[in-house]
Scaffold this motif. Sequence first.
Motif, PDB file in Angstrom:
ATOM      1  N   UNK A  10       4.485   1.791 -14.264  1.00  0.00           N
ATOM      2  CA  UNK A  10       3.718   1.700 -15.341  1.00  0.00           C
ATOM      3  C   UNK A  10       2.701   2.891 -15.530  1.00  0.00           C
ATOM      4  N   UNK A  11       2.054   3.330 -14.299  1.00  0.00           N
ATOM      5  CA  UNK A  11       1.146   4.541 -14.333  1.00  0.00           C
ATOM      6  C   UNK A  11       1.948   5.552 -14.694  1.00  0.00           C
ATOM      7  N   UNK A  12       3.331   5.828 -14.364  1.00  0.00           N
ATOM      8  CA  UNK A  12       3.906   7.002 -14.693  1.00  0.00           C
ATOM      9  C   UNK A  12       4.232   7.038 -16.108  1.00  0.00           C
ATOM     10  N   UNK A  37      14.846  -3.269 -12.327  1.00  0.00           N
ATOM     11  CA  UNK A  37      14.124  -3.605 -11.212  1.00  0.00           C
ATOM     12  C   UNK A  37      12.941  -4.593 -11.429  1.00  0.00           C
ATOM     13  N   UNK A  38      12.540  -4.726 -12.723  1.00  0.00           N
ATOM     14  CA  UNK A  38      11.745  -5.797 -13.054  1.00  0.00           C
ATOM     15  C   UNK A  38      12.645  -7.290 -13.259  1.00  0.00           C
ATOM     16  N   UNK A  39      13.662  -7.072 -13.660  1.00  0.00           N
ATOM     17  CA  UNK A  39      14.421  -8.195 -13.879  1.00  0.00           C
ATOM     18  C   UNK A  39      15.073  -8.631 -12.674  1.00  0.00           C
ATOM     19  N   UNK A  47      11.979   6.350  -6.962  1.00  0.00           N
ATOM     20  CA  UNK A  47      11.444   5.150  -7.801  1.00  0.00           C
ATOM     21  C   UNK A  47      12.469   5.225  -9.217  1.00  0.00           C
ATOM     22  N   UNK A  48      12.685   6.097  -9.747  1.00  0.00           N
ATOM     23  CA  UNK A  48      13.362   6.317 -10.931  1.00  0.00           C
ATOM     24  C   UNK A  48      15.172   6.225 -10.851  1.00  0.00           C
ATOM     25  N   UNK A  49      15.562   5.991  -9.363  1.00  0.00           N
ATOM     26  CA  UNK A  49      16.834   5.751  -9.258  1.00  0.00           C
ATOM     27  C   UNK A  49      17.142   4.362  -9.839  1.00  0.00           C
ATOM     28  N   UNK A  50      16.477   3.411  -9.666  1.00  0.00           N
ATOM     29  CA  UNK A  50      16.497   2.268 -10.168  1.00  0.00           C
ATOM     30  C   UNK A  50      15.653   2.116 -11.448  1.00  0.00           C
ATOM     31  N   UNK A  99       0.887  -1.193  -0.041  1.00  0.00           N
ATOM     32  CA  UNK A  99       0.087   0.034   0.122  1.00  0.00           C
ATOM     33  C   UNK A  99       0.746   1.406   0.020  1.00  0.00           C
ATOM     34  N   UNK A 100       2.137   1.137  -0.326  1.00  0.00           N
ATOM     35  CA  UNK A 100       3.080   1.989  -0.279  1.00  0.00           C
ATOM     36  C   UNK A 100       3.063   2.847  -1.735  1.00  0.00           C
ATOM     37  N   UNK A 101       2.868   4.171  -1.626  1.00  0.00           N
ATOM     38  CA  UNK A 101       3.020   5.076  -2.705  1.00  0.00           C
ATOM     39  C   UNK A 101       4.437   5.762  -2.698  1.00  0.00           C
ATOM     40  N   UNK A 102       5.492   5.268  -3.638  1.00  0.00           N
ATOM     41  CA  UNK A 102       6.751   5.612  -3.680  1.00  0.00           C
ATOM     42  C   UNK A 102       6.775   6.911  -4.580  1.00  0.00           C
TER      43      UNK A 102
END
Length: 586
Positions: free
Chosen positions: A142-144, A85-87, A77-80, A69-72
């Motif tokens: 994805x939202x961004x 991040x996905x792989x 978030x973009x630092x990685x 439930x955390x909004x980063x």
Amino acid sequence: MRIETKQLKAFILDSNLVKEEELENALKEAIEKNVKFEDILVNKNLISKEALSKLKAYILGIPYVNLEKEIVDPEILKIIPEPIARSNNIIAFRKRGRNLEVAMLDPDDLRTIDFIRKTANLKILPRLTDDESIKSVLKQYQKSLENEFKDLIEQKGEEVKITAPEELTAVPGSAEENLTKAAKELPIIRILDTLLKHAILQRSSDIHIEPQEKEVVVRYRIDGVLRDAMVLPKQVQDGIVARIKVLSKLKLDEHRLPQDGRFKIETGDYKYSIRVSVLPIFDGEKVVMRLLSEDNKGFTLEDIGLSGNSLEWVYENIKKPVGMILITGPTGSGKTTTLYSILEILNTPEVNISTIEDPIEYRMPRINQTQVNPKINLTFSAGLRSLVRQDPDIIMVGEIRDNETASLAINAALTGHLVLTTLHTNSAAGAIPRLLDMEVEPFLLSSTLNIIVAQRLVRRLSEEKIPCKLNQSQIKNLGNYCNLKNLENIFRDEKIIKPEEGIENATFYKPKSGEDYSEGYRGRIGIFEVLRVSEVIKEMVVKNATSDNIQDQAQKEGMTLMIEDGLVKAARGFTTIEEVLRVITE
């Protein structure tokens, strides 16, 4: 540090989370099925994923975080970058001064931690989390991206003004100039960049840009299936096509004839070669872009789905110094990937490998790759004729398309070369009559052909899937596609069912839909049939036997049919029965 199974078991017992008898049964099942002990515990609902993650964090002495439930903060978030991040299942979620807290599934992944520390120039504080937390935060990337695209679309109507094609051609000499200017408009550049970025993050293999009467539809092919991605306003159509043509060095003012080209994109996260095809249609020009990753490491034959006898037979035949290895299947069935996987094994300093391809999809070091170019009469046959004078040990011909190429490839295999090539047929046995139709002499074919591999690609189930059994109606339906007795024998050999059991006892799987993978699939895997050209089959070739007779003999000699291989993979949880039947019947 890694958590040993004995250590995890001891802590679970101490915590009174699971009874000892249940733990022993789960451990025994994990050993029998060759899967992780903790996966059995979760699948049997003996312990929740969150409880297991917290326990592992306690054992390792690393704090546990739940980020569902955390909004980063988007900047953190973009630092990685998202691909990393996905792989690697790692998320940056909090920054205090020079300290960056990262949540991950494997805190022992020191290589990734070190990479982020160097690129971000921050002190990395690892935290343990679970799958659901990682998935929840990944959606925020994805939202961004969607918001970024929405903002671009809202800008275009005012900022991009492109003259209609009729008006462009009305003024002599101005069409190309106007299109060049449109291609360099900042919003058009950003739209195309965003389309490519979005496609790469979605793991697309192709982008289709399709002009309609009042709009432009963009579709991505993901795991072999086309899906609508977005709709663009009609007024950006000519600018986007012009931008793609500029990048691909195509003729800007040519709207009546098809054109082909390619360009590259490269960032710190990925490197792709983009193959472009432009085709005139009623409402404009349709563009298809094939995305070819240049960062991909070579696949092994095991990675692409070969196993058991089929794998052994392929390895046995690629070691032969002469003869022909034939890969068959329709367009998009992964034939080229299989060829490159074999070349990866054969590519040693002791041999000279030359290829003639259309197009060159992946660059391989130490391999001499030639691109077909019909405009200057560099066809497969002309290129192959020259290749044999280059002292090759191994020759790869991208595809046999005509009689001349077939004859040259056979002659090359006869004169001391190992020839790898592809052919469009539906089955392995069907390749032999197809080559005979191309006027290849039967005795030459029987002398050169070593092995035929037929294949298709099926979508691979994501990790979350639903086990199920077949009812009598479904079993009867399956009998329309394969011999159930043969299938049961194969399942017994593969230890999928016990000797006294039947198909009804086999466990298959259904996809479990989720927000990340709406259809429950991620990636693809091959299904195969491998036909060894034995002495008996060579005699049948000389006598012009039918493909059915050749297939029957190959089955007697141990060949597993493609549908049988697919159903074995379905029973092992790699894919579904529906996927196997879909690609077999297409």
